[in-house]
Write an enzyme that holds these catalytic residues in place. Structure first.
Site, PDB file in Angstrom:
ATOM      1  N   LYS A 515      42.057  15.418  32.424  1.00  0.00           N
ATOM      2  CA  LYS A 515      41.032  14.890  33.330  1.00  0.00           C
ATOM      3  C   LYS A 515      41.090  13.373  33.212  1.00  0.00           C
ATOM      4  CE  LYS A 515      37.933  17.384  31.047  1.00  0.00           C
ATOM      5  NZ  LYS A 515      37.145  17.960  32.134  1.00  0.00           N
ATOM      6  N   ARG A 516      40.471  12.652  34.127  1.00  0.00           N
ATOM      7  CA  ARG A 516      40.459  11.192  34.018  1.00  0.00           C
ATOM      8  C   ARG A 516      39.961  10.781  32.636  1.00  0.00           C
ATOM      9  NH1 ARG A 516      36.523   8.943  37.324  1.00  0.00           N
ATOM     10  NH2 ARG A 516      35.748  11.070  37.385  1.00  0.00           N
TER      11      ARG A 516
END
Ligand SMILES: *Cc1c(COP(=O)(O)O)cnc(C)c1O
Length: 779
Positions: A515-516
């Site tokens: 994920k970011r």
């Protein structure tokens, strides 16, 4: 040969003067894609009318990922294309070298892409509108464990899925500039290719036609400047907004694509409805994906007043009935704001209508009995600031959150003043993912297993997948499920070897966080727990440990120093462990580079454990969590975002839930003292001290010390350990070790995984988009 195959070969011949044997991957990609667009062109053209009400999804991001496999699947041409390539001694995986169009950052952009796919499949007329960025999200690589960025040239193999519509270009005017917005249309092909909607992305171009006056240096320079200034508007996703120039560019981008989209909608509307604009909301519903496109509200009002001669109250009424707003942010301080000065500099005539909306607001609030003293949290224009979310709630018909807990937080906290006066406007629409990309395409082995047992109706109706549950106690079925997972782990190991040059043992547990990179998502907590396990294995505290690969994938925003520091920290931990013979046979840390949709498609099916460990009350929903669940991973997570609904569906006993809940975080927020925990817990001290004891090297940047201080000292603009990492540390380590222990009984563990797959039905974006269509767009 089928018509489709003939068409491929004609294009190869005409465009490249080649046959299938001699064509390159890029040439095959372009020819197959163009043939596939031709294949559906008639159906597509027949569907863009305005007789029926259409919904429009306005979004600054569409993270569509690679299109060719998905579109061929939808058109029913995937098998045929595979066979065709095989006949010529090629494998369809050769098309995986084509760059992803990464026209988005993360979850919000991927959501937009899933919604388009689902709407087309469910025969819902929904079109996407956004920007055709010349460069998408940067490409990431590592140098000495540090993130480096290069430009993402996603059009390097052409853009065969887009059709440029020269004759539908429109002008967009700013105070100091006028440009063309030229539409590029992509077909959004529903499964079975019955409905084909459109993703329309606008490209900015100069008005002058470039008959450069080569003999007049001044004119020439002027033309070049005009071109550069125009093209800059659609050049990059999220330009750096630290300077005023950067901020103005973002305002330009937002106005550029919303104004162009509305102009095109208004002119189509007039063709069928003349100027009966009171009918506009019966022809169009517009969903604003977060606040980036909210400037569309005053722009529609401006167009109706200035070009169509409506009164302000009439235009305002139409705008409110047309628009709806999706909020994606739990943290109030992250809501988008602009300074009046910049807005006035770029689009002063739109600002005029924002002021009128503000005046209307004050009148309405008076009527509702809100006193002057109570106005502050409502003001859209507040001294020098424009509050985009407030305008979005006030001037639309519905506001929705993206998971149940998120919507509750909006009502109780972030937007509570608005909920008090407009309770009927608030709705929840829990996010979803498309099972076509995230299961049928990404995991054909599991898809086959499912279809063999329950048929293939799940492809367009994921609630069907619940029917699998009757095999939950059948050990042979569970072991078959396990064999598929192992196969996906071997395939991922091969892919990681190819991409990163790293060997990953498929016998290890695959514990995944992709994920970011953001502090609230707490990759740093994961890193600390890895260090704690490392120390525990070395000093004998941890016994009977199943070897584990800790896999990370994440990009950090280029200007986000701490996030980049966390990447370096994780890479340093990985290096230390790999060099330590005592533990390297039981632990491995792998940080893959350039995480994107295509990488996610490889990683998700191979995960045993899905890390969803954000601080409770910070992640609006998450959609990565749903992809893992569907592919049979257990969630190791907090009760945040859609995790709450995931464990409600799959059972808390089949997942690993830990840590403070929202209520607890709220209760301790003001008195939380991470230094106490640090002082009293030597395991906490041991891992946190790795940031400053010199054993891990940050290349002299000082970033590790900065992370250390952020946990224990804080800074003027945030409290120490703002995301409660130390608070949740012990609970997290315990739960993670519990999952590790339980993996030892593989049948019991895989049964939990299996039950996650069986209960993922509600997380289809088909369900979500049908809810939007019924309850918000009123289609
Ligand atoms: C699904 C997805 C996301 C969102 O992941 P979260 O874990 O929900 O933050 C981000 N990036 C890519 C490439 C994705 O596919």
């Amino acid at each position: 040969m089928s018509e489709f195959q003939k068409s491929i070969e004609r294009i190869l011949d005409v465009d490249f003067e080649k046959g299938p044997e001699t064509a390159s991957a890029s040439e095959l990609y372009q020819s197959i894609s163009k043939a596939a667009v031709r294949h559906i062109r008639k159906t597509w053209e027949a569907q863009s009318g305005t007789e029926k009400k259409r919904a429009c999804y306005f979004s600054s991001e569409f993270l569509i990922g690679r299109l060719i496999h998905n579109n061929l699947l939808s058109e029913g041409l995937l098998k045929e294309t595979e066979k065709y390539l095989e006949k010529h001694n090629m494998d369809i995986s050769l098309l995986e070298d084509i760059e992803d169009p990464a026209l988005g950052n993360g979850g919000l952009g991927r959501l937009a892409a899933c919604y388009l796919d689902s709407a087309a499949t469910q025969n819902i007329p929904l079109d996407g509108y956004g920007i055709r960025y010349r460069y998408g999200l940067f490409k990431q690589y590592f140098e000495d464990g540090f993130q480096k960025e290069t430009a993402d040239d996603w059009q390097s193999c052409g853009d065969p899925w887009s059709v440029r519509k020269e004759d539908e270009k429109v002008k967009v005017s700013f105070a100091d500039q006028e440009v063309y917005a030229v539409p590029y249309d992509m077909p959004v092909i529903g499964y079975g290719a019955v409905t084909i909607n459109t993703l329309r992305l606008w490209q900015a171009e100069p008005l002058c036609s470039f008959d450069f006056d080569l003999f007049n240096a001044n004119k020439f320079d002027q033309s070049v400047k005009e071109r550069n200034d125009a093209e800059r508007i659609s050049a990059v996703l999220y330009p750096n907004d630290e300077t005023d120039e950067g901020k103005k560019l973002r305002i330009r981008q937002q106005y550029f694509f919303t104004s162009a989209s509305l102009q095109c909608m208004v002119s189509r509307f007039k063709k069928t409805h003349g100027s009966s604009f009171e009918e506009f909301p019966n022809a169009y519903a517009v969903q604003l994906n977060d606040t980036h496109p909210v400037v569309a509200i005053p722009e529609l009002i401006r167009i109706l007043v200035e070009q169509e001669n409506l009164t302000f109250p009439e235009a305002f009424q139409i705008a409110r009935s047309t628009f709806a707003y999706t909020n994606h942010t739990v943290m109030g301080e992250a809501l988008e704001k602009w300074t009046v000065r910049l807005y006035k500099a770029v689009i002063p005539n739109v600002y005029t209508y924002i002021q009128l909306i503000q005046k209307e607001l004050v009148k309405d609030l008076r009527k509702k009995g809100i006193s002057k003293a109570e106005l502050a949290p409502y003001n859209i224009v507040d001294k020098n600031t424009i509050h985009m979310a407030r305008m979005a709630v006030y001037a639309t018909s519905f506001t929705n959150g993206v998971a149940r807990i998120h919507t509750e937080i909006l009502k109780d906290d972030v937007l509570k003043e608005w909920y008090r006066i407009y309770p009927e406007r608030f709705q929840n629409k829990t996010n979803g993912i498309t099972q076509r990309r995230w299961l049928a395409l990404a995991n054909p082995e599991l898809s086959y297993f499912i279809t063999e047992k329950i048929g293939d109706a799940w492809i367009t109706d994921l609630s069907e997948i619940k029917k699998l549950e009757k095999w939950k106690d059948d050990e042979t079925v569970i072991l078959e499920f396990d064999r598929i997972k192992k196969m996906k782990k071997r395939q991922l190991a091969e892919h990681v070897k190819k991409m990163e040059g790293i060997d990953m043992n498929p016998e290890f547990i695959y514990d995944v966080q992709i994920k970011r990179l953001h502090e609230y998502k707490r990759q740093l907590l994961n890193a600390f727990s890895i260090l704690d396990t490392y120390f525990g294995l070395k000093d004998g505290r941890i016994k009977d440990f199943t070897p584990t690969v800790y896999l990370f994938g994440a990009k950090a925003a280029p200007g986000y120093k701490r996030a980049k520091g966390i990447i370096k920290f994780i890479n340093e931990i990985g290096r230390m462990i790999a060099q330590d013979k005592e533990v390297a046979d039981r632990m491995q840390v792998v940080f893959v580079s350039n995480y994107n949709v295509s990488y996610a498609e490889k990683i998700t099916p191979a995960a045993d454990i899905s890390e969803q460990i954000s601080t409770a009350g910070t992640e609006a929903s998450g959609t990565g969590n749903m992809k893992f669940m569907l592919n049979g991973a257990v969630t190791l997570g907090t009760l945040d975002g859609a995790n709450v609904e995931i464990v409600e569906q799959a059972g808390e006993e089949n997942n690993y839930i830990f840590g403070a809940r929202v209520e607890e975080i709220n209760a301790i927020k003001d008195t939380y003292n991470p230094k106490e925990i640090y002082k009293n817990d030597k395991r906490v001290r041991a891992v946190v001290d790795m940031l400053i004891n010199g054993k891990l090297d940050d290349g002299g940047t000082g970033i590790f010390k900065e992370l250390y201080d952020s946990l224990l000292e804080g800074a003027s603009w945030h409290k120490p350990d703002n995301y409660f990492i130390l608070h949740d540390f012990r609970a997290y380590c315990d739960e993670k070790l519990k999952a590790n222990r339980e993996f030892g009984d593989i049948t019991a563990f895989r049964k939990k995984c299996f039950l996650n797959t069986c209960n993922a039905g509600t997380f289809s974006s088909d369900r979500a988009v049908i809810e939007y269509a019924k309850e918000i767009w009123k289609l």
